[in-house]
Design a protein around this motif. Structure first.
Motif, PDB file in Angstrom:
ATOM      1  N   TYR D 334     115.202  43.637 -20.138  1.00 22.12           N
ATOM      2  CA  TYR D 334     115.636  43.111 -21.448  1.00 22.12           C
ATOM      3  C   TYR D 334     115.811  44.266 -22.434  1.00 22.12           C
ATOM      4  N   GLU D 335     114.869  45.166 -22.470  1.00 24.38           N
ATOM      5  CA  GLU D 335     114.976  46.306 -23.385  1.00 24.38           C
ATOM      6  C   GLU D 335     116.171  47.189 -23.001  1.00 24.38           C
ATOM      7  N   PHE D 336     116.395  47.315 -21.713  1.00 20.89           N
ATOM      8  CA  PHE D 336     117.539  48.105 -21.239  1.00 20.89           C
ATOM      9  C   PHE D 336     118.855  47.467 -21.709  1.00 20.89           C
ATOM     10  N   CYS D 337     118.951  46.171 -21.548  1.00 24.01           N
ATOM     11  CA  CYS D 337     120.178  45.477 -21.965  1.00 24.01           C
ATOM     12  C   CYS D 337     120.358  45.562 -23.485  1.00 24.01           C
ATOM     13  N   SER D 339     119.308  47.832 -25.340  1.00 26.50           N
ATOM     14  CA  SER D 339     119.621  49.227 -25.581  1.00 26.50           C
ATOM     15  C   SER D 339     121.129  49.481 -25.432  1.00 26.50           C
ATOM     16  N   ILE D 340     121.696  48.898 -24.402  1.00 28.27           N
ATOM     17  CA  ILE D 340     123.128  49.075 -24.155  1.00 28.27           C
ATOM     18  C   ILE D 340     123.944  48.383 -25.246  1.00 28.27           C
ATOM     19  N   GLN D 345     119.158  54.267 -27.454  1.00 29.46           N
ATOM     20  CA  GLN D 345     118.363  54.611 -26.281  1.00 29.46           C
ATOM     21  C   GLN D 345     116.947  54.007 -26.337  1.00 29.46           C
ATOM     22  N   ALA D 346     116.528  53.315 -25.282  1.00 27.11           N
ATOM     23  CA  ALA D 346     115.166  52.767 -25.207  1.00 27.11           C
ATOM     24  C   ALA D 346     114.258  53.708 -24.407  1.00 27.11           C
ATOM     25  N   LYS D 347     113.001  53.404 -24.377  1.00 28.67           N
ATOM     26  CA  LYS D 347     112.018  54.187 -23.634  1.00 28.67           C
ATOM     27  C   LYS D 347     111.371  53.291 -22.602  1.00 28.67           C
TER      28      LYS D 347
END
Lengths: 379, 379, 379, 379
Positions: D334-337, D339-340, D345-347
């Protein structure tokens, strides 16, 4: 599916996950979601992946592209919907408790039998791997004759006197309080694991007798929206003692006033050859004791039920990686789908729902009349 | 007995209880208590049941009616007293660590050997029933080859920067900090259960480098009595990794800065056939795992070591009734008394104390020089 | 002291330890131990440190050098001895339950009141530091109004059908089974912590109805010494539901058939501001929950009751060092001795014993007649 | 997505669940699954809901309809694929460890930076609600200065000498053993919660040096398929001690030989104002201790992190209803999506992956050379 709150979400998610985790020919298709508020039901359908919506359940039942009706509405609506669905030849799954009254439950059971549809009731806790495994241990005689079944279901979400008078606190909508909502789960687990009950004596209490009006705002949270007070017409807490047909000695307590316990659904079973203990807050663990373990090393084993020997566990992750609450619905609905595909009735079904209702009814009578009650057997 | 604080109390009580709980010919007689402050030692003797007092330990050692010297004084005094007592032909028991330095420890060991007196060192945790039982399991091969020994000893009594500079925080009196005080217990347990150590690498830390002057006020409590600060010259925390002679992989940590842990002395042992876990705060329980338990029911068994199979347990109460910290001293001093009566050296003795000191010394060297150290073997 | 088995040992030890751990003017002197078997009682007196023996309790009561009578004999003898001792002006402490019947209990209470002697009953679990601390929390209002009291006392020492028909299984000697032996402890704790009870409904069971003849061989162990079977005339298990005067909702279960539970004496209290949980197998720990803890960090705190804030704890060891079962007797008998010295009646006394007996009696009636029973109040 | 074993399943499931549980504009579309075995990858794609398949990852990267590459292949392939994907302008997520070597990791980090794609590494344990909550407590200063970080990651799936030489046991494929597989998770958690590391000393062991050849058969299970033995070239166990930049004292152990521990990933953090303890087998619980709790009621609070205050918890079920292992991937992806979608940029990202690799490398050097190693900082 009719209804789309807490339980609607749990069911929708489970249908989606079944073909992912299980090798099965049953691929549930999320055809239509039904609710009275069009906007809300459309939003829910979008989020949860339903193809269409209906705002009148009667319309839903008429649709030819619908094979299965899933009822997750408040308790007082179960009977009417289920009976109509049965008449329409739909397979039916409904949330527990089956109905508001024994009479309703009986009619529902007869309707599904008459119309020969597959039927289940959502006692999801049966489908925790640790509990299915307990059932296996008992069936294999590993615990021997069962002396004791001891269950508590403890919640605390309404101890605040400002928590409002939601539908779960009104007898005409929910039938009963902690008894039907959570006690019913303990009753179902007891019947599943230990068998039928012979007689019962019960005590109930309503600690807070009036509450402000208000509604659920999601999950089990709610907000008062009025200064006006209304009467709480269900039990806040119930305890009952049971003699099982087998002679097992049963004690039960269900309450929404167990401060500090969010959802502590527990039981312990003591048999002549062993015991088990289980707790929903640590639902993947099962404590198991065997009397034939070597002296000096006897003790409850803390088994993490994530191994290939444990029912359903292999569908998921390697040993030691736990699953959660929602998986109980995946397993239950998987069995429901298999049941439909294989034309073979699964358990727990409306017969169980009816029997559970007979028990709930006996408990309420016992509490009202302050006496022991014999528990009738469903035909 | 010389000294009458925390440990003096524990020893005195244990001597009194030995003949009550154990069937033995050894009846300890509390002849004389020794301390520098006459008034305080007289009061302590009265409370704890000692027949007489001395204010100079040299006088105590001269007395003919004294067979045994029990040393519970601060660490820097152990050597001188023990060597003198050995020369006087007294049997000796001393608190741990044996000495301040390896040299002292060696002299002490040689003194007791030369004068052929019975000698023990108070590593009381060996005498928890759960630990003696663990030793039996290991000796019987129930755990198989041991892969891992993993120990933590966590306390938190000095995290307050205002906690004063008591003797336990001064290197010249105590030798080291958490290392010698609590880490030494883990080392002794490791040697008892798993065997000798080959090499070590260690890390130490002193989180609070200066503290107000002050003294103990009882137990592990203390009060600052000055605004003046003094330097803390011992470690607040120590960790070390060890290779045992057997190939066992050992990890240890001891600290007085583990907030929330009052006296959490724990270890876990993993072997090819099983594992055990233990924790002093629940000292009567032992978690035991066996790889040959039937699949599906494998898990750590929570064994309450109060049964007749568990060492020392039968001396007390029926199964399920727990004992406490003080009983470790009863068992240790019971073995000491039996040892004297039977003229047969018990363990742990000064040889163990010396070997433990060699390990403590290697750990301190390793931490100072930031390198692996070989652990010498006591002759 | 009259009697010298399990309880006699616990009491004897406690008397010896009182002046060691507590600063008190009360120094119990172990004058005389009484038992019918001369040889056995002499051996017990020697081991436990009693100065003399008697084989007839009537002789003991006549002695002028005896101020206190401690009754640790089987239950059916309590009344006669206690009444005689009261008449002789002796202070009296007796094991629980007070008597076999309500009538006996009433007579005993009247006798000690009439003769103005100090009297106590050995409900030792009140004197666990965690429980005394719970009492303080409740008295300070920290838990608020109490909704629930939920107690289990689970043992398993007689599940083997070959376990013999010891005195504890005969109604004429013990009065009742699990009810009077262990359930009585839960009742006493409930009264101590939550207050008096208004009405009760109970269920009992005797799982094994006949057993071989035989006797205790120490602690709770016993051996059959005959092929002959005798009838078990007491309950193996009892459950009861209680309404307290305060409106608290009480549930209780006591059984000797809870396989895997050696001595699992537990309770949970839920109040409007907090909850506590306690378990005798981990008697030093108390789980405490407060509703006013910050959201997100709410949870049961695992408190190790070994700190200076915890009653009796400071008499022993530094925080984190646990005590055991026997310390409950030290505390109880310390209070008894203080009571005598200060001429001020301590609790629980014969009034409590009488009230407890009224409750036990109502429970037995309820179980027999299968109906709710009102609980009479002792005058 | 490239790869479709254990991790491929976890990722696929997570993508499907994101829009169900979270209100987000990011709707992942499962475009194509890639694997070398056409039949197997087609079956996996069908089960897991991927629209198409590829058998050559280079072809996958060329496709215009692919925005994101998810790499769940064995470790030695990460670098080549990721660098190629970056060049093709794809956003990238990869399983941990980032690479086999520091050099590879550096190149990967530089590639994603140069081509300005979003990048993440799958340290999923960061995304347990209890751990995100721990991070909040630390950031808010609730624990104060951190004295200790103490982590264990214990597994036992290869203690059987007949467990075969799978890819995870070959250095050329996996880089390291328990270190990179599970120790890497502890390292990442430590960096996330406590910060960067300054220096390290490590010890490794390979208990079983040769194993029969064979392959994974699913999850972490595997079967030998040959009598032939091959050399195990990675560590079975590793321990290391760390000084953090902040002065925190760190101890770590990771092993696949901790008999009885299936997946026991734990840590404890001790700070001047409080402590936390966590254990993956009970991942929803967090034990929290605060020094400013009132004396007498201090103890670790057992917090069930299912409340609205706990990160991600509100997306699921009412308080008290637990989630499982798979949810860590839902949160991470979810954080990756997000982020996109948000071009932010996420960690943890490739920078973290590179820094973690520098630490893994220092640990391996330290173990090889038996000395302390300074840990370089990623630019």
């Amino acid at each position: 599916m009719i209804g789309y709150q807490f339980m609607g979400k749990a069911h929708s998610h489970a249908y989606r996950d079944i073909p992912f985790f299980f090798s099965t020919k049953a691929k549930p298709i999320l055809k239509a979601l039904c609710g009275r508020n069009k906007e809300a039901v459309e939003e829910a359908a979008e989020t949860m992946g339903w193809e269409s919506v209906e705002t009148d359940w009667r319309e839903l039942i008429k649709r030819d592209d619908i094979d299965v009706i899933d009822i997750v509405t408040p308790n007082h609506t179960h009977a009417e919907i289920a009976i109509a669905a049965a008449k329409a030849g739909k397979h039916i799954i409904t949330e527990k408790p089956l109905a508001l009254t024994v009479e309703e439950a009986k009619e529902m059971k007869e309707a599904v039998e008459q119309h020969q549809v597959i039927h289940m009731i959502c006692h999801n806790y049966r489908f925790v791997p640790a509990i299915q495994y307990t059932k296996q241990l008992i069936d294999q005689g590993r615990l021997g004759k069962i002396f004791h079944f001891r269950a508590n279901y403890l919640q605390d979400f309404i101890i605040d006197p400002n928590f409002p008078l939601i539908w779960r606190l009104k007898k005409e909508v929910s039938g009963s309080g902690s008894l039907g909502d959570i006690g019913a789960h303990s009753i179902d687990l007891a019947r599943f694991l230990v068998g039928e009950m012979d007689e019962v004596v019960a005590m109930t209490e309503t600690f807070i007798k009036e509450r402000p009006l208000g509604e659920m705002s999601g999950g089990l949270k709610a907000e008062a929206n009025s200064q006006e007070l209304g009467e709480v017409t269900v039990d806040d807490a119930v305890a009952f003692m049971v003699r099982f047909d087998s002679g097992t000695f049963g004690t039960f307590e269900a309450t929404r006033f167990a401060t500090g316990n969010r959802n502590r659904n527990t039981f312990e079973i003591n048999g002549e050859k062993g015991s088990v203990r289980w707790d929903m807050e640590n639902m993947n663990h099962l404590d198991v004791y065997f009397t034939d373990d070597e002296k000096g090393t006897q003790g409850f084993r803390r088994v993490l039920c994530t191994e290939e020997e444990h029912p359903y566990a292999e569908a998921y992750w390697p040993a030691g990686h736990i699953i959660g609450y929602e998986h109980t619905f995946i397993h239950l609905l998987y069995e429901f789908c298999e049941s439909i595909i294989n034309k073979k009735q699964a358990k727990p079904d409306f017969h169980d729902g009816y029997q559970n209702q007979l028990i709930l009814d006996a408990i309420q009578k016992s509490a009202t009349h302050k006496r022991w009650e014999k528990i009738p057997k469903a035909d």
